[in-house]
Scaffold this active site. Sequence first.
Site, short mmCIF file in Angstrom:
data_model
loop_
_atom_site.label_atom_id
_atom_site.label_comp_id
_atom_site.label_asym_id
_atom_site.label_seq_id
_atom_site.Cartn_x
_atom_site.Cartn_y
_atom_site.Cartn_z
N HIS A 1 -9.49 0.92 5.15
CA HIS A 1 -8.20 1.12 5.82
C HIS A 1 -8.40 2.05 7.02
O HIS A 1 -9.23 2.96 6.98
CB HIS A 1 -7.19 1.73 4.84
N SER B 1 3.65 -2.00 10.37
CA SER B 1 5.10 -1.98 10.54
C SER B 1 5.78 -3.29 10.15
O SER B 1 6.74 -3.74 10.78
CB SER B 1 5.46 -1.58 11.98
N GLY C 1 2.50 2.27 10.78
CA GLY C 1 3.41 3.39 10.58
C GLY C 1 4.16 3.82 11.83
O GLY C 1 4.76 4.89 11.88
N ASN D 1 0.87 -1.18 0.00
CA ASN D 1 0.00 0.00 0.00
C ASN D 1 0.91 1.23 0.00
O ASN D 1 1.49 1.57 1.02
CB ASN D 1 -0.89 -0.05 1.26
P1 PGA Z 1 2.92 0.33 7.65
O1 PGA Z 1 1.45 0.52 7.06
O2 PGA Z 1 3.47 -0.94 7.09
O3 PGA Z 1 3.68 1.56 7.20
O4 PGA Z 1 2.78 0.26 9.14
C1 PGA Z 1 0.59 -0.57 6.90
C2 PGA Z 1 -0.71 -0.11 6.32
O5 PGA Z 1 -1.21 0.95 6.70
O6 PGA Z 1 -1.29 -0.80 5.43
#
Ligand code: PGA
Length: 252
Positions: free
Chosen positions: A94, A210, A170, A9
């Site tokens: 999401h 993450s 994130g 994504n």
């Molecule tokens: P991330 O995001 O891997 O940066 O934590 C995952 C997502 O929001 O699909």
Amino acid sequence: MATPLVAGNWKMNTTPREAPALAASMRDGLAAISGVTKVICPPFVSLGAVAIALDRTDVEIGAQDGHAEESGAYTGEVSMSMLSSLCQFVIVGHSERRSLFSETDADVAAKTLSAIAHGLRPIVCVGEALDVRDAGNALEYVSDQLKASLEGVTDPAGLVVGYEPVWAIGTGRSARPDVAGEMAESLRETLASLFGDEPASDIPILYGGSVTSENIGPFIDRPHIDGALVGGASLKPDEFVGIVELTASIRA
Ligand code: PGA
């Protein structure tokens, strides 16, 4: 058993010039891996260019959202029917859409139904915030969220479920694999209660939050986790290809 699936994504990152270049830099690495469904979800404006950059590979394309209505006075929106000629998958619900754009479970269900009606595979996202987790209600909360987000769905063919705990997205703080595995098992039971054991076992359940090539292994080792929804690491070609490779080798 579900076919493993890893989706990247890209969120609101990459210009229309950068996106096909980034896709091209992953092209050979991704094309060389079999046994995993590979999906890249660039911004709307780059769906066509990324599809061209990945032409003649088995890498599939996904949108990050789509509107439930067919067409009409919805300035700025893009419908599932428009997307269906550009991509195969669409992320719905999401947590960033839910929290920043006030999407409800009912909105997510309407989008999911529209995606299915147009032949798109919806990646339906669910996940709890930290206060729900701390209160000890996460399993029940996320199960209810999934049921409400799938309201009206009778045939789950093509459905994908993404479990993304809000506190892990994130933040660099992924969930513990056993915690995510417990949730995935609970979601599998929820899916079985809705659609029956056999169809439920074919639905890929992804972990997201993450994920990196360093930490993906123990998630894929869990019996009910079939892959990953990857944000930040999907913008780094070596990382993303590494995550898909590890998924393929663990599930081979
Ligand atoms: P991330 O995001 O891997 O940066 O934590 C995952 C997502 O929001 O699909």
